[in-house]
Design a protein around this motif. Structure first.
Motif, short mmCIF file in Angstrom:
data_model
loop_
_atom_site.label_atom_id
_atom_site.label_comp_id
_atom_site.label_asym_id
_atom_site.label_seq_id
_atom_site.Cartn_x
_atom_site.Cartn_y
_atom_site.Cartn_z
N VAL A 180 -5.79 9.11 4.99
CA VAL A 180 -6.34 9.75 4.72
C VAL A 180 -5.01 10.66 4.10
O VAL A 180 -5.36 11.15 2.23
N SER A 181 -4.47 11.59 3.95
CA SER A 181 -3.38 11.82 3.37
C SER A 181 -2.23 11.87 3.07
O SER A 181 -2.09 11.97 1.78
N PHE A 182 -1.86 9.56 3.62
CA PHE A 182 -1.06 9.03 2.51
C PHE A 182 -1.78 8.91 1.20
O PHE A 182 -0.91 8.93 0.17
N LEU A 183 -2.88 8.02 1.39
CA LEU A 183 -3.77 8.22 -0.30
C LEU A 183 -3.75 9.24 -0.35
O LEU A 183 -3.47 9.32 -2.30
N THR A 184 -4.52 10.38 -0.17
CA THR A 184 -4.52 11.71 -1.14
C THR A 184 -2.68 12.02 -1.60
O THR A 184 -3.27 12.63 -3.12
N GLU A 185 -1.65 11.52 -0.95
CA GLU A 185 -0.37 12.20 -1.68
C GLU A 185 -0.14 11.18 -2.62
O GLU A 185 -0.01 11.07 -3.27
N GLN A 186 -0.30 9.82 -2.42
CA GLN A 186 -0.55 9.07 -3.82
C GLN A 186 -1.60 9.19 -4.83
O GLN A 186 -0.68 9.48 -6.11
N HIS A 187 -2.79 9.41 -4.47
CA HIS A 187 -3.47 10.33 -5.92
C HIS A 187 -2.81 11.44 -6.86
O HIS A 187 -2.48 11.89 -7.91
N GLU A 188 -2.05 12.55 -5.96
CA GLU A 188 -1.41 13.96 -6.38
C GLU A 188 -0.08 12.92 -7.13
O GLU A 188 0.05 13.27 -8.47
N ALA A 189 0.05 11.62 -6.67
CA ALA A 189 0.94 11.45 -7.03
C ALA A 189 1.00 10.32 -9.14
O ALA A 189 1.99 10.75 -10.03
N ILE A 190 0.17 9.78 -8.51
CA ILE A 190 -0.74 8.71 -9.45
C ILE A 190 -0.73 10.21 -10.61
O ILE A 190 -0.79 10.12 -12.36
N LYS A 191 -1.89 11.45 -10.54
CA LYS A 191 -1.84 12.35 -11.04
C LYS A 191 -0.60 13.09 -11.85
O LYS A 191 -0.77 13.17 -12.92
N ARG A 192 0.25 13.05 -11.36
CA ARG A 192 1.40 13.44 -12.14
C ARG A 192 2.63 12.56 -13.17
O ARG A 192 2.41 12.72 -13.51
N LEU A 193 1.57 11.36 -12.73
CA LEU A 193 2.37 10.38 -13.65
C LEU A 193 1.37 10.01 -15.31
O LEU A 193 2.21 9.49 -15.94
N PHE A 194 0.90 10.77 -14.66
CA PHE A 194 -0.40 10.60 -16.02
C PHE A 194 -0.45 11.41 -17.01
O PHE A 194 0.00 11.71 -17.84
N VAL A 195 0.49 12.49 -16.46
CA VAL A 195 1.19 13.96 -17.36
C VAL A 195 2.44 13.01 -17.74
O VAL A 195 2.40 13.48 -18.57
N HIS B 99 -12.81 9.03 -10.40
CA HIS B 99 -12.76 8.14 -8.80
C HIS B 99 -11.95 8.66 -7.85
O HIS B 99 -11.98 8.50 -6.58
N ALA B 100 -10.62 8.90 -7.47
CA ALA B 100 -10.19 9.77 -6.87
C ALA B 100 -10.51 10.60 -5.86
O ALA B 100 -10.77 11.04 -4.73
N GLU B 101 -11.51 11.45 -6.64
CA GLU B 101 -11.97 13.04 -6.12
C GLU B 101 -13.44 12.41 -5.49
O GLU B 101 -13.23 12.84 -4.78
N LYS B 102 -14.12 11.20 -5.17
CA LYS B 102 -15.58 10.37 -5.16
C LYS B 102 -14.60 9.74 -4.04
O LYS B 102 -15.61 10.01 -2.73
N GLU B 103 -13.19 9.94 -3.99
CA GLU B 103 -12.56 8.85 -2.54
C GLU B 103 -12.35 9.76 -2.15
O GLU B 103 -12.74 9.87 -0.36
N GLU B 104 -12.60 11.06 -2.24
CA GLU B 104 -11.46 12.18 -1.34
C GLU B 104 -12.79 12.88 -0.58
O GLU B 104 -12.61 14.09 0.53
N THR B 105 -13.83 12.63 -1.57
CA THR B 105 -15.12 14.23 -1.16
C THR B 105 -15.94 12.95 -0.21
O THR B 105 -16.61 13.28 0.11
N GLU B 106 -15.96 11.69 -0.63
CA GLU B 106 -17.15 10.68 -0.34
C GLU B 106 -16.85 9.84 0.75
O GLU B 106 -18.01 9.64 1.52
N GLU B 107 -15.27 9.15 0.54
CA GLU B 107 -15.40 8.03 1.30
C GLU B 107 -14.28 8.39 2.56
O GLU B 107 -14.48 7.32 3.55
N PHE B 108 -12.81 8.62 1.96
CA PHE B 108 -12.57 9.46 2.91
C PHE B 108 -12.89 10.28 4.38
O PHE B 108 -12.17 10.43 5.66
N PRO B 109 -14.02 11.64 3.94
CA PRO B 109 -14.10 12.42 5.27
C PRO B 109 -14.75 11.48 6.42
O PRO B 109 -14.51 11.96 7.47
N ARG B 110 -15.63 10.11 5.78
CA ARG B 110 -16.57 9.75 6.32
C ARG B 110 -15.03 8.57 7.54
O ARG B 110 -16.00 8.68 8.36
N LEU B 111 -14.43 8.53 7.13
CA LEU B 111 -13.66 7.58 7.50
C LEU B 111 -13.11 8.29 9.05
O LEU B 111 -12.21 8.03 9.35
N GLU B 112 -12.26 9.58 8.37
CA GLU B 112 -12.24 10.42 9.28
C GLU B 112 -13.38 10.56 10.43
O GLU B 112 -12.65 11.15 11.55
#
Length: 190
Positions: A15-30, A119-132
């Motif tokens: 979860v931390s790994f993928l969330t950090e990748q989401h942040e890197a993706i956000k930076r790459l968009f900018v 999409h990333a927000e939905k993963e972080e709020t709907e999918e990742f917490p349940r996986l944890e």
């Protein structure tokens, strides 16, 4: 993936790994949208496209199947994420055809950015917490290792229609080989 995105630590839970990748993706968009010229924008977009393709493929191969098996209501959660991923792959494939530095490219990329961030927000709020909730710390770390492995063999370009884990295992390595050859011929770092 650009060099500064490879600094994401793999010695953590998935979860931390993928969330950090989401942040890197956000930076790459900018970075891509704020590029000073078309050549710089192309280089940033290539890094963004690669990271998106690799990241989503790894989730499809390793994370989503685990959510289906372990999480109550996992099928519905994953089906919604796969539909979003398919739509993003279609949009990304269309953006690849556009010329960097144009208003059309920027407009399409801004639209994709909105969809990917949602999409990333939905993963972080709907999918990742349940996986944890369902996996212990050891399982979450092992899943990180599996994601990293999947990323090493993942295609570097979008392939709409290849969203299931099974299809990614069957088609992904061949598509990855073709993509990485195309990237090498183009001179992009993949």
């Amino acid at each position: 993936m650009s060099n500064n995105d490879r600094t994401i630590s793999t010695n953590q839970d998935v979860v931390s790994f993928l969330t950090e990748q989401h942040e890197a993706i956000k930076r790459l968009f900018v970075e891509t949208l704020d590029a000073a010229d078309a050549a710089t924008q192309q280089k940033s977009f290539d890094a963004l496209r690669t990271m998106l393709a690799v990241h989503e493929t790894a989730e499809e191969m390793m994370v989503h199947p685990r959510v289906r098996r372990k999480v109550d209501g996992g099928d519905e959660i994953v089906d919604a994420r796969l539909a979003e991923e398919h739509d993003s792959k279609v949009a990304l494939a269309e953006i690849e055809k556009l010329e960097c530095g144009t208003a059309e490219f920027s407009k399409a990329l801004i639209h994709l950015q909105g969809a990917v961030l949602q999409h990333a927000e939905k993963e972080e709020t709907e999918e990742f917490p349940r996986l944890e909730e369902k996996l212990d710390a050891k399982e979450l770390k092992k899943l990180t290792d599996a994601v990293v492995f999947a990323e090493r063999i993942a295609p570097t370009h979008p392939h709409p229609g290849v969203e299931s884990g099974a299809v990614n295992f069957a088609v992904g390595p061949f598509a990855s080989l073709l993509d990485r050859a195309r990237d090498a011929l183009k001179g992009s770092a993949a």
